[in-house]
Design an enzyme around this catalytic site. Structure first.
Site, short mmCIF file in Angstrom:
data_model
loop_
_atom_site.label_atom_id
_atom_site.label_comp_id
_atom_site.label_asym_id
_atom_site.label_seq_id
_atom_site.Cartn_x
_atom_site.Cartn_y
_atom_site.Cartn_z
N CYS A 1 15.04 -3.98 -4.47
CA CYS A 1 15.92 -3.21 -5.29
C CYS A 1 15.01 -2.32 -6.14
CB CYS A 1 16.86 -4.09 -6.05
SG CYS A 1 17.79 -4.84 -5.32
N GLU A 2 14.03 -1.28 -5.40
CA GLU A 2 13.37 -0.36 -5.85
C GLU A 2 13.39 0.71 -4.96
OE1 GLU A 2 11.25 -0.32 -8.72
OE2 GLU A 2 11.42 -2.57 -9.22
N ARG B 1 0.99 -1.23 -0.06
CA ARG B 1 -0.17 -0.16 -0.19
C ARG B 1 0.85 1.15 0.03
NH1 ARG B 1 -2.89 1.58 3.59
NH2 ARG B 1 -4.72 2.35 2.59
#
Ligand SMILES: *Cc1c(COP(=O)(O)O)cnc(C)c1O
Length: 422
Positions: A349-350, A312
């Site tokens: 990895c973002e 979310r």
């Protein structure tokens, strides 16, 4: 009711310290409170007393079998949006006669499945869906109970991603076209018209848009009645908001009393489809601090939970409260926990992988954190991105904890894949 309170400086789920749960079952994990789920359902049931009604929990908000079981035992019906959710309801002991099938892309197989167990109603979202339901029912020699989900074109005043009742949304049948579609349905050989439905959005924090929608739909109900098409139920959908931060949503009773007033005098069963307001605040997400990383610009708390577990914040920019499991803001707080403003981020990895931004916390490596209001649209939106095992889910009842979904293993994750053989 908040089942996650501090007792002697330790955050608990009902009567069980969350630190005990973390030790026993590991992190990250979701923790649900049985009594909070029951309490939140009762809030609807109490307010609906005195009129014919049905509370259908929106399964998509939290589809864990144990959650459905707890609610089914208290008499809840269920609002489903797929054949998979129907299977969950049946496995959890839910009554198919209390199942409403929503969603705008029902397949033939899903319709057949639902007809075979005699669900209460299909909420139809388009003309071609109506044709498909009639055709499947005809093939099976059955009659399909339907309502049309009408789009009343009201602005629910919520986030654009979770607003569904505007003309430009993909959901429902334009209210101006609904009368004609009902007439078409009435002429179909294997369709029984039983109701009307509207669901205008999610996380609504005022009653006004509901009443606006109900008013518009009632005009349709009366016009249909004059034309000899009598409806048995009015399904006003779900969408009631909860407190994440400083919102002040109405209690279910406030909404229901206002709606009762509007439909008074009409012989209609009132159906509701609450999801979030039943389960959001009956759950937390428990995660542990792996590292604290201090740069010239920012302080990061890197935790073992991530966007694949709780989407979310990344998806909607949603704000959920993050608190330490052991209270550290009391007088004489340990000097090894200086206060910083942290971005609480996961290992994925973002850059969009965060659970919360700019949170003032006194924490150290190894501490446990709880993300509140995580019982709705939490685990159900989780994925295996970065080949992370999905979290465990734990149900607490008093001082007893039950694993209601085991933590995934890498063998389980890879079991459907295979390398090439030549
Ligand atoms: C998502 C949904 C609900 C539940 O919405 P909440 O905001 O969780 O109460 C109810 N009905 C339909 C058709 C839905 O798509």
């Amino acid at each position: 009711m908040n089942p996650f309170q501090y007792q002697s400086g330790e955050l608990t789920a009902e009567n069980l310290p969350l630190s005990t749960i973390a030790e026993q079952f590991g992190t990250p994990c979701y923790v649900y409170s049985r009594s909070a789920l029951e309490h939140n359902l009762q809030a609807y049931e109490h307010a609906l007393q005195g009129i014919p009604h049905l509370t259908c929990f929106a399964v998509k908000a939290n589809s864990n079998l144990a959650v459905l079981d707890v609610l089914a035992r208290k008499g809840a019906g269920f609002d489903i949006v797929s054949g998979g959710e129907l299977q969950r309801v049946l496995r959890a002991g839910g009554d198919p006669r209390k199942v409403i099938f929503s969603g705008l892309g029902k397949t033939e197989a899903e319709i057949e499945q639902a007809l075979n167990v005699d669900i209460l109603c299909f909420n139809v979202e388009s003309d071609p869906e109506l044709d498909r339901i009639n055709a499947v029912a005809s093939r099976l020699g059955k009659r399909a109970p339907i309502s049309l989900r009408v789009n009343p074109d009201v602005d629910a005043g919520t986030h654009p991603y979770i607003s569904t009742g505007l003309k430009e949304n993909k959901f429902g049948i334009d209210i101006a076209a609904a009368f004609t579609v009902y007439q078409r349905a009435a002429a179909m050989s294997h369709i029984d018209i039983v109701g009307v439905d509207c669901h205008i959005g999610s996380q609504l924090t005022t009653v006004a848009p509901y009443l606006d929608a109900v008013g518009r739909v009632l005009q349709l109900v009366d016009r249909l009645s004059d034309a000899g098409i009598k409806l048995e139920h009015f399904d006003i959908g779900g969408g009631l908001g909860v407190v994440y931060n400083k919102e002040t949503p109405p209690e279910p009773s406030e909404l229901i009393n206002a709606v009762k007033e509007k439909i008074r005098g009409r012989d209609l069963t009132l159906i509701m489809e609450p999801g979030r307001s039943i389960c959001a605040n009956a759950g937390i997400f428990l995660t542990r601090v792996e590292f604290l990383k201090h740069t010239d610009h920012k302080h990061f708390a890197i935790v073992d939970g991530a966007m694949n577990d709780l989407l979310r914040p990344s998806l909607y920019g949603a704000w959920q409260e993050i608190v330490p499991v052991t209270q550290t803001d009391t007088a004489g707080a340990s000097p090894d926990r200086p206060e910083f403003t942290y971005d609480v981020v996961g290992p994925v990895c973002e850059s969009g992988d965060f659970l919360g931004k700019e949170r003032v916390l006194r924490i150290a490596q190894g501490d446990l954190l709880a993300v509140r209001s995580a019982g709705a649209y939490g685990f159900v939106m989780s994925s295996n991105y970065n080949t992370r095992n999905r979290s465990a889910e734990i149900m607490v009842d008093g001082d007893r904890a039950t694993v209601v979904r085991q933590r995934e293993t890498i063998d389980y994750q890879l079991s459907l894949e295979q390398v090439l053989t030549d």
